[in-house]
Design a protein around this motif. Sequence first.
Motif, PDB file in Angstrom:
ATOM      1  N   SER A 181       0.825  -1.196   0.000  1.00 18.67           N
ATOM      2  CA  SER A 181       0.000   0.000   0.000  1.00 18.67           C
ATOM      3  C   SER A 181       0.862   1.250   0.000  1.00 18.67           C
ATOM      4  O   SER A 181       1.843   1.342   0.739  1.00 18.67           O
ATOM      5  N   HIS A 182       0.476   2.171  -0.845  1.00 14.34           N
ATOM      6  CA  HIS A 182       1.209   3.437  -0.889  1.00 14.34           C
ATOM      7  C   HIS A 182       0.447   4.529  -0.175  1.00 14.34           C
ATOM      8  O   HIS A 182       0.752   5.701  -0.305  1.00 14.34           O
ATOM      9  N   GLN A 183      -0.529   4.094   0.558  1.00 13.21           N
ATOM     10  CA  GLN A 183      -1.390   5.035   1.246  1.00 13.21           C
ATOM     11  C   GLN A 183      -0.749   5.406   2.579  1.00 13.21           C
ATOM     12  O   GLN A 183      -0.314   4.527   3.328  1.00 13.21           O
ATOM     13  N   GLU A 184      -0.728   6.689   2.890  1.00 12.40           N
ATOM     14  CA  GLU A 184      -0.110   7.105   4.143  1.00 12.40           C
ATOM     15  C   GLU A 184      -1.022   6.824   5.333  1.00 12.40           C
ATOM     16  O   GLU A 184      -0.603   6.300   6.341  1.00 12.40           O
ATOM     17  N   ALA A 220      -5.397   5.965   6.588  1.00 13.48           N
ATOM     18  CA  ALA A 220      -6.661   5.366   6.161  1.00 13.48           C
ATOM     19  C   ALA A 220      -7.522   6.377   5.408  1.00 13.48           C
ATOM     20  O   ALA A 220      -8.330   6.025   4.569  1.00 13.48           O
ATOM     21  N   GLU A 221      -7.328   7.665   5.730  1.00 12.43           N
ATOM     22  CA  GLU A 221      -8.193   8.681   5.151  1.00 12.43           C
ATOM     23  C   GLU A 221      -7.700   9.158   3.787  1.00 12.43           C
ATOM     24  O   GLU A 221      -8.390   9.896   3.099  1.00 12.43           O
ATOM     25  N   ALA A 222      -6.504   8.757   3.414  1.00  6.61           N
ATOM     26  CA  ALA A 222      -5.916   9.274   2.184  1.00  6.61           C
ATOM     27  C   ALA A 222      -6.787   8.992   0.965  1.00  6.61           C
ATOM     28  O   ALA A 222      -6.906   9.815   0.058  1.00  6.61           O
ATOM     29  N   GLY A 223      -7.413   7.852   0.952  1.00  4.32           N
ATOM     30  CA  GLY A 223      -8.358   7.548  -0.120  1.00  4.32           C
ATOM     31  C   GLY A 223      -7.737   7.349  -1.487  1.00  4.32           C
ATOM     32  O   GLY A 223      -8.330   7.698  -2.498  1.00  4.32           O
ATOM     33  N   ILE A 224      -6.531   6.811  -1.513  1.00  8.11           N
ATOM     34  CA  ILE A 224      -5.911   6.529  -2.809  1.00  8.11           C
ATOM     35  C   ILE A 224      -6.606   5.342  -3.463  1.00  8.11           C
ATOM     36  O   ILE A 224      -6.835   5.334  -4.661  1.00  8.11           O
ATOM     37  N   TYR A 225      -6.922   4.366  -2.624  1.00  6.25           N
ATOM     38  CA  TYR A 225      -7.502   3.132  -3.162  1.00  6.25           C
ATOM     39  C   TYR A 225      -9.001   3.102  -2.969  1.00  6.25           C
ATOM     40  O   TYR A 225      -9.534   3.653  -2.008  1.00  6.25           O
ATOM     41  N   ASP A 226      -9.619   2.413  -3.891  1.00  5.40           N
ATOM     42  CA  ASP A 226     -11.044   2.123  -3.726  1.00  5.40           C
ATOM     43  C   ASP A 226     -11.203   0.615  -3.710  1.00  5.40           C
ATOM     44  O   ASP A 226     -10.597  -0.091  -4.511  1.00  5.40           O
ATOM     45  N   VAL A 227     -12.018   0.153  -2.782  1.00  2.00           N
ATOM     46  CA  VAL A 227     -12.266  -1.282  -2.685  1.00  2.00           C
ATOM     47  C   VAL A 227     -13.751  -1.541  -2.902  1.00  2.00           C
ATOM     48  O   VAL A 227     -14.595  -0.826  -2.366  1.00  2.00           O
ATOM     49  N   VAL A 228     -14.032  -2.510  -3.732  1.00  2.00           N
ATOM     50  CA  VAL A 228     -15.421  -2.931  -3.943  1.00  2.00           C
ATOM     51  C   VAL A 228     -15.522  -4.392  -3.551  1.00  2.00           C
ATOM     52  O   VAL A 228     -14.711  -5.210  -3.987  1.00  2.00           O
ATOM     53  N   VAL A 229     -16.466  -4.693  -2.696  1.00  5.57           N
ATOM     54  CA  VAL A 229     -16.679  -6.078  -2.267  1.00  5.57           C
ATOM     55  C   VAL A 229     -18.029  -6.531  -2.810  1.00  5.57           C
ATOM     56  O   VAL A 229     -19.042  -5.859  -2.619  1.00  5.57           O
ATOM     57  N   VAL A 230     -18.005  -7.619  -3.531  1.00 12.51           N
ATOM     58  CA  VAL A 230     -19.250  -8.159  -4.085  1.00 12.51           C
ATOM     59  C   VAL A 230     -19.448  -9.565  -3.536  1.00 12.51           C
ATOM     60  O   VAL A 230     -18.555 -10.400  -3.626  1.00 12.51           O
ATOM     61  N   VAL A 231     -20.597  -9.803  -2.947  1.00 14.46           N
ATOM     62  CA  VAL A 231     -20.934 -11.153  -2.490  1.00 14.46           C
ATOM     63  C   VAL A 231     -22.114 -11.631  -3.327  1.00 14.46           C
ATOM     64  O   VAL A 231     -23.144 -10.955  -3.404  1.00 14.46           O
ATOM     65  N   ILE A 289      -9.079   0.776   7.614  1.00 18.83           N
ATOM     66  CA  ILE A 289      -8.790   0.902   9.038  1.00 18.83           C
ATOM     67  C   ILE A 289      -7.370   1.412   9.227  1.00 18.83           C
ATOM     68  O   ILE A 289      -7.062   2.138  10.140  1.00 18.83           O
ATOM     69  N   GLY A 290      -6.508   1.025   8.367  1.00 18.22           N
ATOM     70  CA  GLY A 290      -5.143   1.536   8.437  1.00 18.22           C
ATOM     71  C   GLY A 290      -4.717   1.892   7.035  1.00 18.22           C
ATOM     72  O   GLY A 290      -5.570   2.052   6.164  1.00 18.22           O
ATOM     73  N   LYS A 291      -3.447   1.951   6.810  1.00 20.72           N
ATOM     74  CA  LYS A 291      -3.054   2.307   5.457  1.00 20.72           C
ATOM     75  C   LYS A 291      -3.294   1.169   4.480  1.00 20.72           C
ATOM     76  O   LYS A 291      -3.384   1.377   3.284  1.00 20.72           O
TER      77      LYS A 291
END
Lengths: 348, 310
Positions: A139-142, A144-155, A260-262
């Motif tokens: 992760s290159h995110q500093e 948790a709030e940086a918001g560089i990444y987006d995660v999509v969870v599909v069930v 929750i974290g970076k």
Amino acid sequence: MGLRELNESVRVWWTEVRASEVGRIFTVRNIALAVAAVLIVLAIAFSWPKSEKAPQPKSPSESAAKAPAKPQPAPETQPKAKSEPGTITTTPPLATAPARRGTSVGRETVEADVSTRSVSITSNFSGTEIVVFGAVDDSHQETAEAGIYDVVVVVEGTQVPLVARRKSNVAGIWINTESVKFERVPSYYAIASTRPIEEIADERVLRTQQIGFTHVPMMPDPTTKSQLKEKELEQFRDAVIRLKKDDGLFIKKPYGVAFIGKALFRTSIDLPANVPVGPLTTKVYLFRDGSLLADYEAHVTLQREGMEAFLHSFAFDRPFLYGLFAVFLAVTAGLAASAFFRRRGGAH
Amino acid sequence: MDLYLPIAELSVNVFVFLAMGAAVGFLSGMFGVGGGFLITPLLIFSGIPSAVAVGTGAAQTVASSVSGAIAQYRRNNVDVKMGFLLLMGGIVGAIIGVQVVKLLRQIGQFDLFISLAYVFFLGSIGTLMMIESLNAVRRSFSANQATTAIRRSHHNWIHGLPLKMRFHRSRLYISAIPPVMIGAFVGLLGAIMGVGGGFIMVPAMIYLLRMRTGLVIGTSLFQILFVTAATTVLQTTQNYNVDIVLALILMVGGVIGAQFGAVAGEKLKGEQLRFLLAGLVILVCLRMGWDLVVMPTELFSISGITGGSH
């Protein structure tokens, strides 16, 4: 006291009716019954759906009818290995993706797992919640709030055939007139993401990955497809999504995934009480700047257990015995009740 | 307390359905009816798929008719030969009815059909009972107690039919065709509507077959017990729509409610009871009919391939 008395009261009820009174009624009733039969036949003739001209009892739907209507749980046949986390697949960056800055191009991958790999439906099952959590490797995110990444969870649940029907008013009565048979519709579809999926990636990416309600594969049966205009089909497709949403089986949580974290993220997904039994596939997609970096797949089994599993397989695998058992139970209950209340001298 | 129903595939509150069983048991105890015509619509209104409601209704009717049938048999109120003919017809009717249920579920018209059947039968019978009980009430007010002689012409069209048989217990010599036909019709209705069918069979036996009322009750109970038992087994093998857990909840509520209902029923006069019952029947009919004529808020519905409507 008991059903014996209940029955006695039936007798009293009828003997009290003076024969001449009912005799007069009965002639009326007799005529009414004849009219009824005609009316019902007419009503059925009216209501016969036009889009399903031939109910074809010998078609595949017959074999489907023979088999249980629900997706079979078949808990034993579920290979153990399937509940193990799947393999990491790193998707090569899409050619159309916006240019990415920094040194991180394509390096990040995602790993995830589900809190409960096996959900059991027992007699007191009233819905549950599974937690999907994971981490972004490299992760290159500093923060948790940086918001560089987006995660999509599909069930997603198993894909099953489904019929959608539309009512219309025929001679003052609302009846099902049109229907569309969809070959495969996920029985359950939940989507959680760090922000609304439309903001995460563009339409084309979402469509290729089949993310979002509108991109859920929902192919109409070839026979019904030709008979309907594309616009009408769209209405049926929307209706399926709407009804599934109302039933709590299609769930969308636009801000459901939180970092929750970076690197660490989690989300909770609701499995309602009416969730269809069967394996669930959990897919986790990692996005950055609108392009898919990686995805990951994990499986959850959803099976009946205990009394629930016993009764269900009893009913579907040994229907004749199940029927006899139901009758036995009913006879016993009836006899027990009458014996019990007779001994107590009744409720007089 | 929530309980997950294995066949209906729903989580329901046990107490709601216990109360429902008790309420219907109370009414059936009070009026002396089977209650199938009340429990099945109530289950449908409360969100149980209509096919499951019908299948489970059959199982519940077995429970509510078993002790009555045995008691009547002990009192020698069952014409076994007649009952056997009715039963044969009933089983044929049930076999056809279960297939009809299957076919209607496949084409997505089961809900419509069951509503129409209920509206029609409850509507006509409720209205006739209402008229009859109002007349009876009026007569009792005018204190005109002159009982009219029972019109029992010994020759109607029934007597022209072939295959005559002697029924010693009923002191009848009639064709075997009408009992089989009546039985078949009631069996068909039972399978489709989830009812015992006494409300059709009792008048038919009295006025078509000219049987004695006492024997009619016993014999019809005998037939209802076996036909609903057969229907239960047929439904489980053909439609997989009998929910044992749901049936058990309803039975427990039903037998308890019936005890109190019977006590309440003794405090009311016959014609008052019939008037109230007629009102109830008409209410259920109107409620069923309402859903047919009022524009639904959702025109679409989805279901699996064999049915199990939403």
